[in-house]
Motif scaffolding. Sequence first.
Motif, PDB file in Angstrom:
ATOM      1  N   ALA A 161       0.831  -1.206   0.000  1.00  0.00           N
ATOM      2  CA  ALA A 161       0.000   0.000   0.000  1.00  0.00           C
ATOM      3  C   ALA A 161       0.868   1.260   0.000  1.00  0.00           C
ATOM      4  O   ALA A 161       0.599   2.222  -0.734  1.00  0.00           O
ATOM      5  N   ILE A 162       1.929   1.265   0.791  1.00  0.00           N
ATOM      6  CA  ILE A 162       2.827   2.423   0.843  1.00  0.00           C
ATOM      7  C   ILE A 162       3.530   2.604  -0.491  1.00  0.00           C
ATOM      8  O   ILE A 162       3.729   3.725  -0.964  1.00  0.00           O
ATOM      9  N   SER A 163       3.887   1.482  -1.124  1.00  0.00           N
ATOM     10  CA  SER A 163       4.527   1.551  -2.432  1.00  0.00           C
ATOM     11  C   SER A 163       3.616   2.238  -3.451  1.00  0.00           C
ATOM     12  O   SER A 163       4.066   3.032  -4.275  1.00  0.00           O
ATOM     13  N   ARG A 164       2.325   1.946  -3.379  1.00  0.00           N
ATOM     14  CA  ARG A 164       1.379   2.575  -4.309  1.00  0.00           C
ATOM     15  C   ARG A 164       1.237   4.068  -4.024  1.00  0.00           C
ATOM     16  O   ARG A 164       1.119   4.885  -4.938  1.00  0.00           O
ATOM     17  N   LEU A 165       1.270   4.441  -2.748  1.00  0.00           N
ATOM     18  CA  LEU A 165       1.201   5.852  -2.390  1.00  0.00           C
ATOM     19  C   LEU A 165       2.444   6.588  -2.878  1.00  0.00           C
ATOM     20  O   LEU A 165       2.369   7.737  -3.323  1.00  0.00           O
ATOM     21  N   GLN A 166       3.589   5.906  -2.811  1.00  0.00           N
ATOM     22  CA  GLN A 166       4.823   6.504  -3.330  1.00  0.00           C
ATOM     23  C   GLN A 166       4.730   6.734  -4.831  1.00  0.00           C
ATOM     24  O   GLN A 166       5.126   7.781  -5.349  1.00  0.00           O
ATOM     25  N   LEU A 188       2.193  10.804  -3.372  1.00  0.00           N
ATOM     26  CA  LEU A 188       1.605  11.307  -2.132  1.00  0.00           C
ATOM     27  C   LEU A 188       2.557  11.211  -0.950  1.00  0.00           C
ATOM     28  O   LEU A 188       2.472  12.005  -0.011  1.00  0.00           O
ATOM     29  N   VAL A 189       3.440  10.216  -0.951  1.00  0.00           N
ATOM     30  CA  VAL A 189       4.391  10.036   0.146  1.00  0.00           C
ATOM     31  C   VAL A 189       5.770   9.723  -0.417  1.00  0.00           C
ATOM     32  O   VAL A 189       5.910   9.345  -1.591  1.00  0.00           O
ATOM     33  N   ALA A 190       6.790   9.900   0.411  1.00  0.00           N
ATOM     34  CA  ALA A 190       8.163   9.540   0.046  1.00  0.00           C
ATOM     35  C   ALA A 190       8.825   8.929   1.266  1.00  0.00           C
ATOM     36  O   ALA A 190       8.625   9.399   2.393  1.00  0.00           O
ATOM     37  N   THR A 191       9.592   7.876   1.034  1.00  0.00           N
ATOM     38  CA  THR A 191      10.263   7.179   2.131  1.00  0.00           C
ATOM     39  C   THR A 191      11.721   7.604   2.204  1.00  0.00           C
ATOM     40  O   THR A 191      12.427   7.607   1.190  1.00  0.00           O
ATOM     41  N   ARG A 192      12.133   7.991   3.406  1.00  0.00           N
ATOM     42  CA  ARG A 192      13.551   8.295   3.663  1.00  0.00           C
ATOM     43  C   ARG A 192      14.105   7.127   4.472  1.00  0.00           C
ATOM     44  O   ARG A 192      13.701   6.900   5.611  1.00  0.00           O
TER      45      ARG A 192
END
Length: 259
Positions: A67-72, A76-80
């Motif tokens: 789900a987070i991958s799809r938001l990326q 909408l989101v970015a992972t640090r």
Amino acid sequence: MPSVKTLGSPPPPAAPRVRRPRGLVPEIVAALDQDIRNGALKAGDKLPTEAALMERFDVSRTVVREAISRLQASGLVATRHGIGTFVMEPAQPDLTFHISPHELDTAADVIALLELRISLESEAAGLAALARTENNLAAMNEALTAFAAAIQAASDAVPSDFQFHVEVARATGNRYFAELMSYLGTMIIPRTRLRTAGDAPEGRLAYLQRVHQEHERIYQAIQLRDPDAARAAMRTHLSNSRERLRRAQAAEASVSVPH
């Protein structure tokens, strides 16, 4: 003999926790997307941890990560890495107007551009008739002379054709007309995209001579400071190009249809 319940026996083992299916990924994405859009999660906020999201949605770590991958992917989101996942600033739409050559690969595309030009350049011709100077007329006449010479030299006359339209735009005294024409460039001339001259029923020479005559009528109306005649002459010129393309398009379609 009836069974005797032994005191202090351990309770039966709890049923294993049922993980929800991966098909719930869109549901999680939609919920987090809603949190972001309604302000529950703002730009710069850190997303809840994977463990917290697993608990909230009762799903596995794999589902949360997908789900987070799809938001990326949607921005909408970015992972640090090593820090966490953060909500991004909303992406601004690209409002820049542009027409690139690859967008004019078909007759339908060129017809659509001609329809835009009819509305813009007809008004430009009318304004030019009111605002033109002697220098403007000289520049237009120079383009007409170059066009006539190009016809006799078996050229496609594209540069001089385009230059004539640019000079009409400049004669308006409104720099935006000229800037728009310069931005669009020679690709606005239909024969740079299609074989309009070579495929004309009357032949290349007669086709270009007719275009030249249409240009001369525009010039004469501007020279006489007749805005109505100038608008009409430009509209006729560009509409004729559009109709020639429409007829060619219809003929091509009729040939391609099996009988």
